[in-house]
Design a protein around this motif. Structure first.
Motif, short mmCIF file in Angstrom:
data_model
loop_
_atom_site.label_atom_id
_atom_site.label_comp_id
_atom_site.label_asym_id
_atom_site.label_seq_id
_atom_site.Cartn_x
_atom_site.Cartn_y
_atom_site.Cartn_z
N LYS A 366 44.56 29.86 38.45
CA LYS A 366 43.58 30.68 39.64
C LYS A 366 44.12 32.24 39.92
O LYS A 366 43.95 32.52 40.97
N SER A 367 44.54 32.96 39.06
CA SER A 367 44.94 34.07 39.45
C SER A 367 44.15 35.12 40.32
O SER A 367 44.62 35.58 41.09
N GLY A 368 43.07 35.12 39.65
CA GLY A 368 41.75 35.92 40.48
C GLY A 368 41.74 35.61 41.76
O GLY A 368 41.64 36.35 42.84
N MET A 369 41.61 34.29 42.02
CA MET A 369 41.33 33.74 43.21
C MET A 369 42.35 34.12 44.11
O MET A 369 42.40 34.66 45.41
N VAL A 370 43.68 33.73 43.65
CA VAL A 370 44.80 34.03 44.41
C VAL A 370 44.88 35.53 44.87
O VAL A 370 45.46 35.89 45.91
N ALA A 371 44.76 36.40 43.92
CA ALA A 371 44.87 37.69 44.43
C ALA A 371 43.80 38.06 45.31
O ALA A 371 44.06 39.12 46.28
N ILE A 372 42.75 37.66 45.34
CA ILE A 372 41.50 37.96 46.27
C ILE A 372 41.96 37.60 47.69
O ILE A 372 41.87 38.08 48.46
N SER A 374 44.84 36.62 48.90
CA SER A 374 46.12 37.30 49.51
C SER A 374 45.98 38.60 49.89
O SER A 374 46.20 39.03 50.96
N GLY A 375 45.19 39.19 49.00
CA GLY A 375 44.81 40.57 49.53
C GLY A 375 43.76 40.79 50.64
O GLY A 375 43.96 41.59 51.36
N LEU A 376 42.72 39.72 50.47
CA LEU A 376 41.92 39.84 51.67
C LEU A 376 42.43 39.40 53.14
O LEU A 376 42.49 40.34 54.12
N VAL A 377 44.01 38.64 53.15
CA VAL A 377 44.60 38.39 54.31
C VAL A 377 45.11 39.89 54.83
O VAL A 377 44.99 40.14 55.98
N MET A 378 45.76 40.44 53.84
CA MET A 378 46.59 41.73 54.30
C MET A 378 45.20 42.71 54.71
O MET A 378 45.76 43.48 55.62
N VAL A 379 44.23 42.79 53.94
CA VAL A 379 43.46 43.91 54.37
C VAL A 379 42.57 43.65 55.70
O VAL A 379 42.51 44.49 56.60
N LEU A 380 42.41 42.32 55.95
CA LEU A 380 41.68 42.04 57.60
C LEU A 380 42.72 42.33 58.47
O LEU A 380 42.43 42.94 59.63
N LEU A 381 44.13 41.85 58.35
CA LEU A 381 45.37 42.40 59.16
C LEU A 381 45.17 44.07 59.40
O LEU A 381 45.55 44.33 60.56
N ALA A 382 45.33 44.57 58.30
CA ALA A 382 45.29 45.88 58.38
C ALA A 382 44.32 46.71 59.17
O ALA A 382 44.44 47.71 59.43
N LEU A 383 43.04 45.98 59.27
CA LEU A 383 42.12 46.70 60.23
C LEU A 383 42.75 46.79 61.68
O LEU A 383 41.87 47.64 62.42
N PHE A 676 52.58 35.81 45.90
CA PHE A 676 51.07 35.49 45.45
C PHE A 676 50.40 36.79 44.99
O PHE A 676 49.89 36.93 43.83
N PHE A 677 50.32 37.59 45.80
CA PHE A 677 49.60 39.13 45.42
C PHE A 677 50.22 39.65 44.19
O PHE A 677 49.59 40.03 43.23
N THR A 678 51.44 39.98 44.04
CA THR A 678 51.88 40.72 43.15
C THR A 678 52.27 39.87 41.63
O THR A 678 51.51 40.46 40.53
N PRO A 679 52.33 38.72 41.60
CA PRO A 679 52.45 37.92 40.33
C PRO A 679 51.02 37.65 39.86
O PRO A 679 50.58 37.67 38.76
N SER A 680 50.10 37.27 40.96
CA SER A 680 48.58 37.05 40.54
C SER A 680 48.24 38.41 39.98
O SER A 680 47.12 38.45 38.85
N LEU A 681 48.44 39.70 40.58
CA LEU A 681 47.77 41.12 39.97
C LEU A 681 48.38 41.20 38.59
O LEU A 681 47.82 41.52 37.46
N THR A 682 49.81 40.85 38.49
CA THR A 682 50.36 41.04 36.96
C THR A 682 49.76 40.25 35.96
O THR A 682 49.36 40.65 34.89
N ALA A 683 49.44 39.04 36.25
CA ALA A 683 48.84 38.16 35.54
C ALA A 683 47.68 38.68 35.08
O ALA A 683 47.02 38.45 33.82
N LEU A 684 46.75 39.09 36.19
CA LEU A 684 45.29 39.75 35.94
C LEU A 684 45.54 41.07 34.83
O LEU A 684 44.50 40.88 33.87
N ILE A 685 46.42 41.77 35.16
CA ILE A 685 46.39 43.07 34.19
C ILE A 685 46.94 42.80 32.91
O ILE A 685 46.69 43.40 31.97
#
Length: 739
Positions: A366-372, A374-383, A676-685
């Motif tokens: 589930k690389s795509g789901m994991v990337a989304i 984990s990325g969404l968690v960081m984006v929401l906190l960054a707000l 999660f974020f880095t390995p899942s992105l690398t897997a997708l790319i």
């Protein structure tokens, strides 16, 4: 190189230890004491207007009365002062002046409050020793003597002001050091006991790090401070303690996991240690290099505190790195494995637990789901960063509110004008060196009094002009507390009014605490535009050279930036309401989160590329990388975050905010970004992540050298285990990562 280092220290462990002891004693014995300075003006270069005003005051009004301490009088029952009380106040003020306290030049009566409950005395000290420890000693003497003189009266006497703040900051700093040290020690001991089940391994790094590494580093920092004329702050030592314990324990973990792995593979103990240093050395050195470069980027700052902090932390990490490659191996090589790992009995057995393997398989599927996610968690906190507000009162931020100097400051802000404790000065000076003639000083004073935010403006015809009549001094009281946003904004308007109404042939400069804070604001903005990009570029260069890719560095540094945003956002949500966050925090946070986050990213991406070189597809390689590198990153991240979190127990709001921010940032970097974020992105790319080198398809070499070469270089005669063997959750791979 690392093989030669390992072989040398293992062959000559006693001489290595003796060399460390001799060097430490020599460095510590010859080092000067590290001064403490809480004067915000000392953090700014001379080009800023507030510093120009201070220099002008020194030249034009050398005898001008600038109180270094304020004595605050009130009745013990908080009733209005009586005539008898006022007589006692006069007697105490006169008595303090007659005490001839070192550094105290004169003590004069201040002004009463409008409600009649308070009076003050103003204490002038030697300007040349401003911010130095002897003025804190003078404040301590003032407190003792004033209370002695007040015995038998109905008065309560307290001492505040800059000198008293330095004293209280000094005391608070000692408390912070003790709390940080004890908390960090307990966390590291408990964690290492759980991992290795050995009291020797749990205690050894603490003795080495606190007994040798920290004291040696602190002495070298003092040497550098004196040699290069850097500024110091008493919050620095508590930060150095947690950094050396956290980073040093991480390096010790890398070494011990590898050492245990080599023993499990059948190496003779001393050869196992040589091989461990050979293979872990590059991982430790590259990690330390990224951290050191990030810290050294602080030397580009315009703030003296940060130019001190960067080299200090870089020195500390460098000394810790040297200890990790020499002192740790030397001591461990003298202790037989059974004694080192005692009373544990399974140190030679392969563990079968594979929790990280299950998580890795989920990431692979589930690389795509994991990337989304984990990325969404960081984006929401960054707000949360949208609500960021800076607080420039470093002294108040580093002193508990219950300290006497803070009580005096808060009381004066309530009973006098909010800006009474932090007066603002305007200097009107001739640009051609000729006397000021034809200037209507009263009209100019009225213009200043009419500026937004000014409560009162005064000009004394007798004392407001220097001897040459080339400079005039106007004293302003603002409506707001000196460190508030309103005061900083008001100073900007005062500067505009002062400049616009300056007669031809004159120049106006504005000084005072609020003016200093305004310039600090400008300096911090400069650092945001300089330090952040330089640190990011340097780290990207390191990543590019290390990974031989122009693609991976971009999304790796982007993930780190996102982790920084999440950390700052969370800190703002928890601590940033009200007065805001201490202005230094985002820069310090950025460098720690970027340095540590990149460190963990390197560990994960290195393992991921190694798995890809073994022929695995991107998703499969990401799953395997998490399985093997996840435990290392998790253990290291937990210890480092926990040690920084001990700063939250200091009672110092600056260190509390810093402790939370860095600890939270490390948790995000380790458990969200790197896992999660880095390995899942690398897997997708996929394979494109390694362009143009395509090093993931090169089976001849791995990031730290060929697998066969590593064994041959070490001279151990052992070949690395086949894929799938020796990969329990508590082992290290060839790049020094835990399997």
């Amino acid at each position: 190189m690392f093989h030669r280092i390992g072989r040398a220290v293992v062959r000559h462990p006693v001489w290595t230890i003796v060399a460390w002891l001799v060097a430490a004693v020599a460095i510590i014995a010859t080092a000067p004491s590290l001064p403490s300075n809480s004067d915000e003006s000392s953090f700014l270069p001379s080009s800023y207007q507030s510093i120009k005003a201070m220099d002008l005051q020194e030249k034009a009004f050398p005898a001008a009365f600038t109180p270094s301490a304020i004595v605050l009088y009130q009745r013990s029952d908080n009733a209005p002062l009586t005539a008898a009380d006022k007589a006692d106040i006069t007697k105490i003020t006169s008595g303090l002046g007659q005490k001839k306290i070192d550094q105290v030049q004169k003590v004069i009566a201040g002004t009463p409050s409008k409600d009649g409950k308070y009076e003050t005395a103003l204490v002038q000290m030697n300007k040349e020793s401003a911010g130095q420890p002897k003025q804190a000693d003078a404040a301590k003497a003032l407190r003792t003597d004033s209370k002695d003189l007040a015995k038998g009266t109905d008065l309560k006497v307290q001492v505040g002001g800059q000198a008293a703040q330095s004293l209280d900051q000094q005391d608070a700093g000692q408390t912070s050091d003790a709390v940080a040290l004890i908390g960090s020690l307990l966390i590291i001991i408990i964690t290492l006991l759980i991992i290795f089940r050995s009291p020797i391994i749990a205690i050894m790094p603490l003795i080495i790090l606190t007994g040798l590494v920290y004291t040696t580093s602190n002495a070298l920092v003092a040497d550098a401070t004196k040699l290069f004329g850097l500024k110091a702050n008493n919050s620095l030592s508590a930060l150095l303690i947690v950094v050396v314990l956290g980073v040093g324990t991480d390096y010790f973990l890398f070494l011990m996991f590898r050492y245990r792995e080599r023993l499990r593979l059948g190496d003779e103990p001393k050869q196992a240690m040589v091989n461990s240093v050979t293979r872990v050395g590059e991982a430790i050195a590259s990690a330390a290099g990224a951290v050191i470069i990030s810290f050294l980027a602080l030397t580009l700052s315009t703030l003296g505190f940060l130019t001190q902090l960067g080299p200090a932390l870089a020195i500390l990490v460098a000394v810790t790195l040297i200890a990790g490659l020499t002192l740790f191996p030397a001591i461990c090589s003298l202790i037989p494995p059974r004694a080192l790992f005692w009373p544990g009995k399974k140190w030679g057995d392969e563990p079968s637990n594979d929790r990280f393997g299950a998580i890795g398989r989920l990431l692979g599927r589930k690389s795509g789901m994991v990337a989304i996610v984990s990325g969404l968690v960081m984006v929401l906190l960054a707000l949360g960063t949208l609500g960021y507000k800076a607080n420039y009162d470093l002294a108040s931020g580093s002193i508990p509110k219950t300290k006497e100097s803070m009580v005096v400051q808060d009381t004066m802000q309530k009973v006098y004008s909010a800006g009474a404790a932090d007066p603002t000065s305007v200097f009107l000076t001739s640009t051609d060196g000729k006397p000021l003639s034809g200037v209507d000083f009263t009209a100019y004073k009225d213009k200043l009094a009419g500026a937004d935010g000014v409560a009162d403006a005064t000009f004394d015809q007798k004392t407001g002009l220097n001897k040459d009549r080339t400079t005039a001094l106007f004293n302003l009281t603002l409506k707001y507390s000196g460190a508030s946003d309103q005061a900083i904004s008001a100073v900007g308007k005062v500067r505009t009014v002062a400049s616009d109404n300056a007669p031809p042939g004159t120049e106006a400069v504005v000084g005072g605490t609020s003016s200093i804070y305004r310039d600090i604001n400008a300096a911090v903005d400069h650092d945001y535009r300089t330090v952040f990009p330089v640190a990011a570029i340097l780290i990207m260069v390191i990543l590019g050279l290390l990974l031989r890719s122009v693609v991976a560095p971009w999304y790796l540094i982007a993930s780190v930036a996102l982790g920084f945003g999440a950390t700052l956002g969370a800190t703002v949500l928890i601590f940033g309401r009200g007065d805001g966050l201490i202005f230094l925090l985002p820069i310090i946070m950025y460098l720690f989160v970027v340095a540590i986050g990149t460190d963990y990213n390197i560990l994960m991406i290195a393992r991921l590329r190694e798995e890809a070189r073994e022929g695995k597809e991107p998703r499969e390689a990401a799953a395997a990388a998490l399985r093997h590198a996840g435990p290392t990153i998790g253990a290291a991240g937990f210890i480092l975050a926990a040690t920084f979190a001990t700063l939250m127990l200091s009672g110092n709001s600056f260190l509390t905010e810093m402790g939370f921010a860095i600890a939270f940032g490390i948790v995000v970097a380790a458990f969200v970004m790197a896992m999660f974020f880095t390995p899942s992105l690398t897997a997708l790319i996929g394979h494109a992540a390694w362009w143009p080198g395509h090093a993931d398809r090169d089976t001849a070499k791995v990031l730290t050298g060929t697998a066969e070469g590593a064994g041959q270089d070490a001279g151990d005669g052992h070949q690395p285990p086949p894929a799938g063997e020796g990969q329990g959750p508590h082992e290290l791979d060839e790049s020094g990562q835990r399997r």
